[in-house]
Write a protein that holds these residues in place. Structure first.
Motif, PDB file in Angstrom:
ATOM      1  N   ARG A  15       0.901  -1.218   0.055  1.00 20.55           N
ATOM      2  CA  ARG A  15       0.049   0.262  -0.117  1.00 20.55           C
ATOM      3  C   ARG A  15       0.903   1.268   0.012  1.00 20.55           C
ATOM      4  N   TYR A  16       2.015   1.344   0.864  1.00 17.49           N
ATOM      5  CA  TYR A  16       2.697   2.404   0.951  1.00 17.49           C
ATOM      6  C   TYR A  16       3.809   2.463  -0.662  1.00 17.49           C
ATOM      7  N   ALA A  17       3.831   1.498  -1.092  1.00 16.75           N
ATOM      8  CA  ALA A  17       4.761   1.573  -2.347  1.00 16.75           C
ATOM      9  C   ALA A  17       4.047   2.105  -3.408  1.00 16.75           C
ATOM     10  N   ARG A  18       2.806   1.784  -3.697  1.00 14.89           N
ATOM     11  CA  ARG A  18       2.239   2.734  -4.707  1.00 14.89           C
ATOM     12  C   ARG A  18       2.011   3.958  -4.480  1.00 14.89           C
ATOM     13  N   TRP A  19       2.516   4.716  -3.253  1.00 16.08           N
ATOM     14  CA  TRP A  19       2.561   5.997  -3.476  1.00 16.08           C
ATOM     15  C   TRP A  19       4.034   6.438  -4.157  1.00 16.08           C
ATOM     16  N   ALA A  20       4.700   5.574  -3.976  1.00 19.79           N
ATOM     17  CA  ALA A  20       6.018   5.647  -4.693  1.00 19.79           C
ATOM     18  C   ALA A  20       6.119   5.548  -6.165  1.00 19.79           C
ATOM     19  N   TRP A  21       4.978   4.923  -6.533  1.00 22.27           N
ATOM     20  CA  TRP A  21       4.705   4.893  -8.217  1.00 22.27           C
ATOM     21  C   TRP A  21       3.835   6.131  -8.450  1.00 22.27           C
ATOM     22  N   PHE A  22       3.160   6.898  -7.635  1.00 21.83           N
ATOM     23  CA  PHE A  22       2.448   8.090  -7.674  1.00 21.83           C
ATOM     24  C   PHE A  22       3.535   9.092  -7.964  1.00 21.83           C
ATOM     25  N   LEU A  23       4.508   9.211  -7.032  1.00 17.90           N
ATOM     26  CA  LEU A  23       5.541  10.230  -7.112  1.00 17.90           C
ATOM     27  C   LEU A  23       6.732  10.170  -8.184  1.00 17.90           C
ATOM     28  N   LEU A  24       6.818   8.787  -8.510  1.00 15.31           N
ATOM     29  CA  LEU A  24       7.972   8.399  -9.350  1.00 15.31           C
ATOM     30  C   LEU A  24       8.046   9.210 -10.548  1.00 15.31           C
ATOM     31  N   PRO A  25       7.123   9.635 -11.355  1.00 16.07           N
ATOM     32  CA  PRO A  25       7.127  10.491 -12.767  1.00 16.07           C
ATOM     33  C   PRO A  25       7.687  11.674 -12.281  1.00 16.07           C
ATOM     34  N   VAL A  26       7.179  12.512 -11.489  1.00 16.97           N
ATOM     35  CA  VAL A  26       7.870  13.850 -11.325  1.00 16.97           C
ATOM     36  C   VAL A  26       9.370  13.629 -10.971  1.00 16.97           C
ATOM     37  N   VAL A  27       9.718  12.575 -10.357  1.00 11.99           N
ATOM     38  CA  VAL A  27      11.227  12.317 -10.050  1.00 11.99           C
ATOM     39  C   VAL A  27      11.792  12.083 -11.066  1.00 11.99           C
ATOM     40  N   ILE A  28      11.478  11.442 -11.876  1.00 13.85           N
ATOM     41  CA  ILE A  28      12.184  11.031 -13.327  1.00 13.85           C
ATOM     42  C   ILE A  28      12.398  12.239 -14.146  1.00 13.85           C
ATOM     43  N   VAL A  29      11.241  13.025 -14.201  1.00 18.02           N
ATOM     44  CA  VAL A  29      11.497  14.480 -14.954  1.00 18.02           C
ATOM     45  C   VAL A  29      12.448  15.247 -14.419  1.00 18.02           C
ATOM     46  N   LEU A  30      12.374  15.305 -12.940  1.00 19.92           N
ATOM     47  CA  LEU A  30      13.386  16.331 -12.349  1.00 19.92           C
ATOM     48  C   LEU A  30      14.721  15.680 -12.341  1.00 19.92           C
ATOM     49  N   VAL A  31      14.988  14.494 -11.920  1.00 24.24           N
ATOM     50  CA  VAL A  31      16.316  13.944 -12.338  1.00 24.24           C
ATOM     51  C   VAL A  31      16.794  13.974 -13.525  1.00 24.24           C
ATOM     52  N   PHE A  32      15.825  13.903 -14.512  1.00 23.74           N
ATOM     53  CA  PHE A  32      16.402  13.788 -15.982  1.00 23.74           C
ATOM     54  C   PHE A  32      16.968  15.311 -16.399  1.00 23.74           C
ATOM     55  N   ASN A  33      16.189  16.258 -15.900  1.00 23.95           N
ATOM     56  CA  ASN A  33      16.518  17.788 -16.312  1.00 23.95           C
ATOM     57  C   ASN A  33      17.692  18.168 -15.420  1.00 23.95           C
ATOM     58  N   LYS A  34      18.103  17.570 -14.473  1.00 26.54           N
ATOM     59  CA  LYS A  34      19.120  18.021 -13.551  1.00 26.54           C
ATOM     60  C   LYS A  34      20.430  17.417 -14.259  1.00 26.54           C
ATOM     61  N   LEU A  35      20.262  16.231 -14.770  1.00 24.85           N
ATOM     62  CA  LEU A  35      21.248  15.588 -15.339  1.00 24.85           C
ATOM     63  C   LEU A  35      21.623  16.343 -16.890  1.00 24.85           C
ATOM     64  N   ILE A  36      20.580  16.642 -17.530  1.00 25.17           N
ATOM     65  CA  ILE A  36      21.015  17.620 -18.662  1.00 25.17           C
ATOM     66  C   ILE A  36      21.694  18.582 -18.428  1.00 25.17           C
ATOM     67  N   VAL A  37      21.363  19.651 -17.324  1.00 33.44           N
ATOM     68  CA  VAL A  37      21.801  20.832 -17.028  1.00 33.44           C
ATOM     69  C   VAL A  37      23.318  20.633 -16.375  1.00 33.44           C
ATOM     70  N   TYR A  38      23.488  19.524 -15.565  1.00 30.05           N
ATOM     71  CA  TYR A  38      24.700  18.924 -14.860  1.00 30.05           C
ATOM     72  C   TYR A  38      25.619  18.752 -16.195  1.00 30.05           C
ATOM     73  N   SER A  39      25.341  17.850 -16.951  1.00 28.97           N
ATOM     74  CA  SER A  39      26.023  17.589 -18.264  1.00 28.97           C
ATOM     75  C   SER A  39      26.469  18.984 -19.158  1.00 28.97           C
ATOM     76  N   LEU A  40      25.557  19.687 -19.434  1.00 31.65           N
ATOM     77  CA  LEU A  40      25.859  20.999 -20.380  1.00 31.65           C
ATOM     78  C   LEU A  40      26.930  21.767 -19.498  1.00 31.65           C
ATOM     79  N   THR A  41      26.661  21.829 -17.971  1.00 25.77           N
ATOM     80  CA  THR A  41      27.740  22.488 -17.391  1.00 25.77           C
ATOM     81  C   THR A  41      28.799  22.020 -17.255  1.00 25.77           C
ATOM     82  N   LEU A  42      29.185  20.514 -17.173  1.00 20.81           N
ATOM     83  CA  LEU A  42      30.664  20.123 -17.199  1.00 20.81           C
ATOM     84  C   LEU A  42      30.909  20.274 -18.393  1.00 20.81           C
ATOM     85  N   TRP A  43      30.474  20.002 -19.559  1.00 25.48           N
ATOM     86  CA  TRP A  43      30.939  20.080 -20.733  1.00 25.48           C
ATOM     87  C   TRP A  43      31.497  21.653 -20.914  1.00 25.48           C
TER      88      TRP A  43
END
Length: 206
Positions: A15-43
């Motif tokens: 029951r608690y795990a399903r709330w992780a699936w609820f939040l997972l999409p926004v985590v994916i988007v934010l982490v992906f965006n941070k990775l892009i910004v970090y990669s460009l900054t590093l470059w």
């Protein structure tokens, strides 16, 4: 007694795990965006100026987060009802097409109305007119189909199944909130993506 407590603990964990699936999409988007910004900054720090071709190619990797959602649905939904099998087993293909077309029409109206309202209020919204021809072709084909299919299978398929013991109206609201948060990097999209999520959620239950 030990087996009973273990069973209860397992059920609570699910029951608690399903709330992780609820939040997972926004985590994916934010982490992906941070990775892009970090990669460009590093470059920039290592090589200096970032080539223009890098910025040209960036929109093409926008399908990666939706593909992650699709892979989650594929790996975790083995026991759920297959949507394709569901359509044919009920022998309601034409009815489903009509219902889907009607829902799509209302979603487009909500989208257009939202953008017009934002612009009339002087609030910022994404401007696609400056995109190159290659980007227009991408976002009107692959860049539209992959997110559309992936998001619907996750939010209206996988995520709805996780909350199937909730009342339908609450399931629709919860999945619509998660769908809206998926667009958190475009704040002007939050309201109308929630409304669109509600329309699509109602469509699924019908």
């Amino acid at each position: 007694h030990s087996v009973g407590f273990l069973y209860m603990d397992t059920q609570m964990s699910k029951r608690y795990a399903r709330w992780a699936w609820f939040l997972l999409p926004v985590v994916i988007v934010l982490v992906f965006n941070k990775l892009i910004v970090y990669s460009l900054t590093l470059w920039h720090q290592i090589f200096g100026q970032i080539p223009a071709v890098i910025f040209f190619l960036l929109p093409f990797i926008s399908v990666i987060p939706p593909l992650l959602l699709l892979s989650i649905w594929y790996m975790r939904s083995k026991c759920d009802l297959n949507p394709i099998q569901s359509i044919y087993s009920r022998n309601m293909l034409m009815s489903d097409i009509r219902l889907g077309a009607a829902a799509g029409f209302f979603c487009i109206l909500v989208f257009i109305g939202s953008l017009k309202m934002l612009r009339s209020c002087g609030l910022g919204s994404q401007d696609f007119s400056s995109l190159s021809l290659a980007h227009h072709l991408f976002f009107s084909t692959v860049g539209a189909l992959i997110p559309g299919i992936s998001e619907e299978l996750y939010f209206r398929g996988f995520l709805m199944a996780r909350f199937r013991d909730f009342p339908p109206s609450l399931v629709i609201i919860l999945t619509s909130i998660s769908f809206s948060l998926w667009h958190v990097l475009s704040p002007s999209y939050l309201l109308h993506t929630f409304v669109i999520g509600v329309i699509l959620g109602i469509t699924v239950f019908k």
